[in-house]
Scaffold this motif. Sequence first.
Motif, PDB file in Angstrom:
ATOM      1  N   LEU A  51     -10.660  -6.100  15.469  1.00  0.00           N
ATOM      2  CA  LEU A  51     -11.178  -4.741  15.340  1.00  0.00           C
ATOM      3  C   LEU A  51     -12.636  -4.710  15.757  1.00  0.00           C
ATOM      4  O   LEU A  51     -13.468  -5.442  15.205  1.00  0.00           O
ATOM      5  N   TYR A  52     -12.937  -3.865  16.715  1.00  0.00           N
ATOM      6  CA  TYR A  52     -14.286  -3.747  17.253  1.00  0.00           C
ATOM      7  C   TYR A  52     -14.842  -2.381  16.907  1.00  0.00           C
ATOM      8  O   TYR A  52     -14.288  -1.358  17.308  1.00  0.00           O
ATOM      9  N   GLY A  53     -15.916  -2.356  16.138  1.00  0.00           N
ATOM     10  CA  GLY A  53     -16.572  -1.121  15.746  1.00  0.00           C
ATOM     11  C   GLY A  53     -16.102  -0.623  14.396  1.00  0.00           C
ATOM     12  O   GLY A  53     -14.956  -0.852  13.975  1.00  0.00           O
ATOM     13  N   TYR A  54     -17.016   0.058  13.724  1.00  0.00           N
ATOM     14  CA  TYR A  54     -16.731   0.588  12.391  1.00  0.00           C
ATOM     15  C   TYR A  54     -15.509   1.495  12.391  1.00  0.00           C
ATOM     16  O   TYR A  54     -14.678   1.421  11.481  1.00  0.00           O
ATOM     17  N   GLU A  55     -15.381   2.364  13.378  1.00  0.00           N
ATOM     18  CA  GLU A  55     -14.266   3.319  13.410  1.00  0.00           C
ATOM     19  C   GLU A  55     -12.915   2.607  13.433  1.00  0.00           C
ATOM     20  O   GLU A  55     -11.977   3.025  12.742  1.00  0.00           O
ATOM     21  N   ALA A  56     -12.792   1.546  14.194  1.00  0.00           N
ATOM     22  CA  ALA A  56     -11.531   0.793  14.249  1.00  0.00           C
ATOM     23  C   ALA A  56     -11.238   0.126  12.909  1.00  0.00           C
ATOM     24  O   ALA A  56     -10.089   0.086  12.457  1.00  0.00           O
ATOM     25  N   ILE A  57     -12.270  -0.394  12.271  1.00  0.00           N
ATOM     26  CA  ILE A  57     -12.092  -1.046  10.962  1.00  0.00           C
ATOM     27  C   ILE A  57     -11.664  -0.015   9.926  1.00  0.00           C
ATOM     28  O   ILE A  57     -10.732  -0.241   9.153  1.00  0.00           O
ATOM     29  N   ALA A  58     -12.307   1.147   9.909  1.00  0.00           N
ATOM     30  CA  ALA A  58     -11.959   2.204   8.950  1.00  0.00           C
ATOM     31  C   ALA A  58     -10.531   2.691   9.183  1.00  0.00           C
ATOM     32  O   ALA A  58      -9.788   2.929   8.218  1.00  0.00           O
ATOM     33  N   ALA A  59     -10.120   2.838  10.428  1.00  0.00           N
ATOM     34  CA  ALA A  59      -8.753   3.275  10.728  1.00  0.00           C
ATOM     35  C   ALA A  59      -7.739   2.243  10.235  1.00  0.00           C
ATOM     36  O   ALA A  59      -6.701   2.588   9.665  1.00  0.00           O
ATOM     37  N   PHE A  60      -8.036   0.967  10.427  1.00  0.00           N
ATOM     38  CA  PHE A  60      -7.167  -0.107   9.945  1.00  0.00           C
ATOM     39  C   PHE A  60      -7.037  -0.043   8.425  1.00  0.00           C
ATOM     40  O   PHE A  60      -5.934  -0.116   7.881  1.00  0.00           O
ATOM     41  N   ARG A  61      -8.153   0.117   7.733  1.00  0.00           N
ATOM     42  CA  ARG A  61      -8.130   0.182   6.274  1.00  0.00           C
ATOM     43  C   ARG A  61      -7.295   1.360   5.784  1.00  0.00           C
ATOM     44  O   ARG A  61      -6.546   1.248   4.817  1.00  0.00           O
ATOM     45  N   SER A  62      -7.416   2.495   6.439  1.00  0.00           N
ATOM     46  CA  SER A  62      -6.695   3.698   6.016  1.00  0.00           C
ATOM     47  C   SER A  62      -5.187   3.550   6.184  1.00  0.00           C
ATOM     48  O   SER A  62      -4.418   4.154   5.433  1.00  0.00           O
ATOM     49  N   ALA A  63      -4.751   2.756   7.159  1.00  0.00           N
ATOM     50  CA  ALA A  63      -3.322   2.606   7.442  1.00  0.00           C
ATOM     51  C   ALA A  63      -2.686   1.428   6.713  1.00  0.00           C
ATOM     52  O   ALA A  63      -1.467   1.317   6.659  1.00  0.00           O
ATOM     53  N   ARG A  64      -3.474   0.574   6.108  1.00  0.00           N
ATOM     54  CA  ARG A  64      -2.977  -0.653   5.498  1.00  0.00           C
ATOM     55  C   ARG A  64      -2.460  -0.409   4.088  1.00  0.00           C
ATOM     56  O   ARG A  64      -3.025   0.371   3.329  1.00  0.00           O
ATOM     57  N   THR A  65      -1.400  -1.127   3.730  1.00  0.00           N
ATOM     58  CA  THR A  65      -0.928  -1.079   2.351  1.00  0.00           C
ATOM     59  C   THR A  65      -1.771  -2.036   1.510  1.00  0.00           C
ATOM     60  O   THR A  65      -2.328  -3.004   2.029  1.00  0.00           O
ATOM     61  N   ALA A  66      -1.827  -1.778   0.226  1.00  0.00           N
ATOM     62  CA  ALA A  66      -2.657  -2.598  -0.672  1.00  0.00           C
ATOM     63  C   ALA A  66      -2.171  -4.042  -0.660  1.00  0.00           C
ATOM     64  O   ALA A  66      -1.014  -4.307  -0.971  1.00  0.00           O
ATOM     65  N   PRO A  67      -3.055  -4.995  -0.329  1.00  0.00           N
ATOM     66  CA  PRO A  67      -2.638  -6.394  -0.320  1.00  0.00           C
ATOM     67  C   PRO A  67      -2.578  -7.007  -1.713  1.00  0.00           C
ATOM     68  O   PRO A  67      -1.972  -8.040  -1.908  1.00  0.00           O
ATOM     69  N   GLY A  68      -3.210  -6.386  -2.693  1.00  0.00           N
ATOM     70  CA  GLY A  68      -3.202  -6.903  -4.055  1.00  0.00           C
ATOM     71  C   GLY A  68      -4.256  -7.958  -4.280  1.00  0.00           C
ATOM     72  O   GLY A  68      -4.937  -8.385  -3.357  1.00  0.00           O
ATOM     73  N   PRO A  69      -4.391  -8.393  -5.533  1.00  0.00           N
ATOM     74  CA  PRO A  69      -5.429  -9.377  -5.863  1.00  0.00           C
ATOM     75  C   PRO A  69      -5.115 -10.748  -5.267  1.00  0.00           C
ATOM     76  O   PRO A  69      -3.979 -11.048  -4.900  1.00  0.00           O
TER      77      PRO A  69
END
Length: 127
Positions: A51-69
């Motif tokens: 992931l290159y750039g803040y926007e790509a990282i934020a988009a990835f986070r928004s689409a990801r399911t919770a990985p858990g502890p």
Amino acid sequence: MKEINRPETVAEVEAAFARYEKALAENDVATLNALFWKAPQTLRYGTGENLYGYEAIAAFRSARTAPGPRELFRPVITTYGTDFATANTEYRRAGNPRLGRQSQTWLRLPEGWRIVAAHVSFMDQPA
């Protein structure tokens, strides 16, 4: 040499790192996003994505399911002066024998400590 690992700077980065870890476990996307530098130079190499750039990282986070502890092993935080640090750790998630590794580069900005680069990977074989 006294600029490396100044106790007060280490404590600040440890607190930011703990905040990141808590947000990751809870899938607190807003906090995770807030801890990354909002700039096109920010990058995150993940286990299956670059992931290159803040926007790509934020988009990835928004689409990801919770990985858990996860359980952390051998965390190492090193500070260089008062505004730059690295945080590295090994980790394992419950029910997964694979050993993961995480590296973060932190920079103190006017808004506080932010991750400017991150890398997550797995060892080839379970440890």
